[in-house]
Motif scaffolding. Sequence first.
Motif, PDB file in Angstrom:
ATOM      1  N   SER A  27       7.663  -8.848  -1.466  1.00 14.30           N
ATOM      2  CA  SER A  27       8.652  -9.902  -1.302  1.00 14.30           C
ATOM      3  C   SER A  27       7.897 -11.222  -1.288  1.00 14.30           C
ATOM      4  N   SER A  28       8.240 -12.114  -2.204  1.00 18.47           N
ATOM      5  CA  SER A  28       7.521 -13.376  -2.320  1.00 18.47           C
ATOM      6  C   SER A  28       8.501 -14.527  -2.515  1.00 18.47           C
ATOM      7  N   TYR A  29       7.974 -15.738  -2.435  1.00 20.59           N
ATOM      8  CA  TYR A  29       8.786 -16.937  -2.663  1.00 20.59           C
ATOM      9  C   TYR A  29       8.071 -17.814  -3.679  1.00 20.59           C
ATOM     10  N   ILE A 138      13.422  -8.061  -2.012  1.00 18.17           N
ATOM     11  CA  ILE A 138      12.474  -6.955  -1.900  1.00 18.17           C
ATOM     12  C   ILE A 138      12.441  -6.298  -3.266  1.00 18.17           C
ATOM     13  N   PHE A 139      11.257  -6.193  -3.827  1.00 16.15           N
ATOM     14  CA  PHE A 139      11.112  -5.930  -5.258  1.00 16.15           C
ATOM     15  C   PHE A 139      10.123  -4.801  -5.498  1.00 16.15           C
ATOM     16  N   THR A 189       4.189  -1.597   7.324  1.00 21.41           N
ATOM     17  CA  THR A 189       4.864  -2.380   6.283  1.00 21.41           C
ATOM     18  C   THR A 189       6.343  -2.049   6.200  1.00 21.41           C
ATOM     19  N   ASP A 190       6.697  -0.792   6.431  1.00 24.07           N
ATOM     20  CA  ASP A 190       8.116  -0.425   6.462  1.00 24.07           C
ATOM     21  C   ASP A 190       8.843  -1.224   7.543  1.00 24.07           C
ATOM     22  N   ASN A 191       8.229  -1.309   8.722  1.00 28.92           N
ATOM     23  CA  ASN A 191       8.826  -2.093   9.805  1.00 28.92           C
ATOM     24  C   ASN A 191       8.867  -3.582   9.456  1.00 28.92           C
ATOM     25  N   SER A 192       7.838  -4.051   8.760  1.00 29.11           N
ATOM     26  CA  SER A 192       7.797  -5.466   8.376  1.00 29.11           C
ATOM     27  C   SER A 192       8.931  -5.798   7.413  1.00 29.11           C
ATOM     28  N   PHE A 193       9.197  -4.921   6.460  1.00 30.81           N
ATOM     29  CA  PHE A 193      10.311  -5.151   5.535  1.00 30.81           C
ATOM     30  C   PHE A 193      11.648  -5.152   6.281  1.00 30.81           C
ATOM     31  N   SER A 215       2.510  -7.844   8.339  1.00 29.03           N
ATOM     32  CA  SER A 215       2.080  -7.411   7.010  1.00 29.03           C
ATOM     33  C   SER A 215       0.675  -7.928   6.698  1.00 29.03           C
ATOM     34  N   ALA A 216       0.396  -9.166   7.117  1.00 27.90           N
ATOM     35  CA  ALA A 216      -0.926  -9.746   6.874  1.00 27.90           C
ATOM     36  C   ALA A 216      -2.011  -8.977   7.611  1.00 27.90           C
TER      37      ALA A 216
END
Length: 304
Positions: A27-29, A138-139, A189-193, A215-216
């Motif tokens: 997921s980005s901006y 989310i991609f 990462t699942d929790n972060s999403f 995530s970082a």
Amino acid sequence: MKKGYGSCPGTCGELVQGISGNKESISSYCIDLFSRVMVWDSDGGDPTYKTRKRKSLDAIGLVFEHFGYDKSESEKLNIIIKSNIPVGKGMASSTADIGASVMAVLDYLNRDMSPDLISKLVAKIEPTDSIFHKEVCIFDPINGEVRESLGLLANKKVLVLEPNSKISTVRLRGNKSYHRDILKNKCLTDNSFEMLKRGFRSGDVDLIGKACKNSAFANELIKKTPFLEEIIEISERHRFDFVNIAHTGTVVGMVFDEDRNIKNVIDELRDSRISEEYKRIYVRSVIDGGLRRGDYDGRLHKKT
């Protein structure tokens, strides 16, 4: 002379990247750095390729094939690619080049393709990004599919911390340890999403920030981000919205409201050891994603 123009924005890393459910996701901006492409008729002579970017040329060929044209006709076009997106820093420079090339040839052919179709086409060439879509989402970078649209990051800017060091995304993803490590990070990462989704739904920037932070830190298993803890500490002390990293690159972003004056933060960063690693520290605007058709800013022209 028939011409076609297209442009595509880059990113400042990703908000979250890793396994979501049973698929790798990102997921980005987008920010206001662009790849711009012009294509035009070769008038029967040998075409001019002002690029060595084979992937962009391959994408143009796929567009021709999609609309039933002979792919060899695409090889007769002149092509120029100009970009101010840093390369090898995790800012989607390659994806932006390919996307801008696709839009330029669509403009040239006077045709249209949906962002979903373009994403799937580009994914045939390399793992891609969500930047062809207007909203943050989310991609799935492997199949080029939007898993869930989240919304927009409106009225924001980002303080970009850019080092001299570069990372090849293709090479990093090709390491045997990469897929093993992202699986190790699956729970985090699942929790972060999930936090990211809740943050966008509720407009809770703190929750978005927590998702990015988790995530970082999870990504430290895959690739170390220098001074990550120190950057996050400065961000939290000065009440920035959040810090995000390039998970397969080297850039770091500190996102804040566009009406804030952050000169004191920039001075603090430049006076610290952080600036020994991040040689370029500058501000960009967070913008909507999506490909732009036409002569976007009037500066991309064939020299005569």
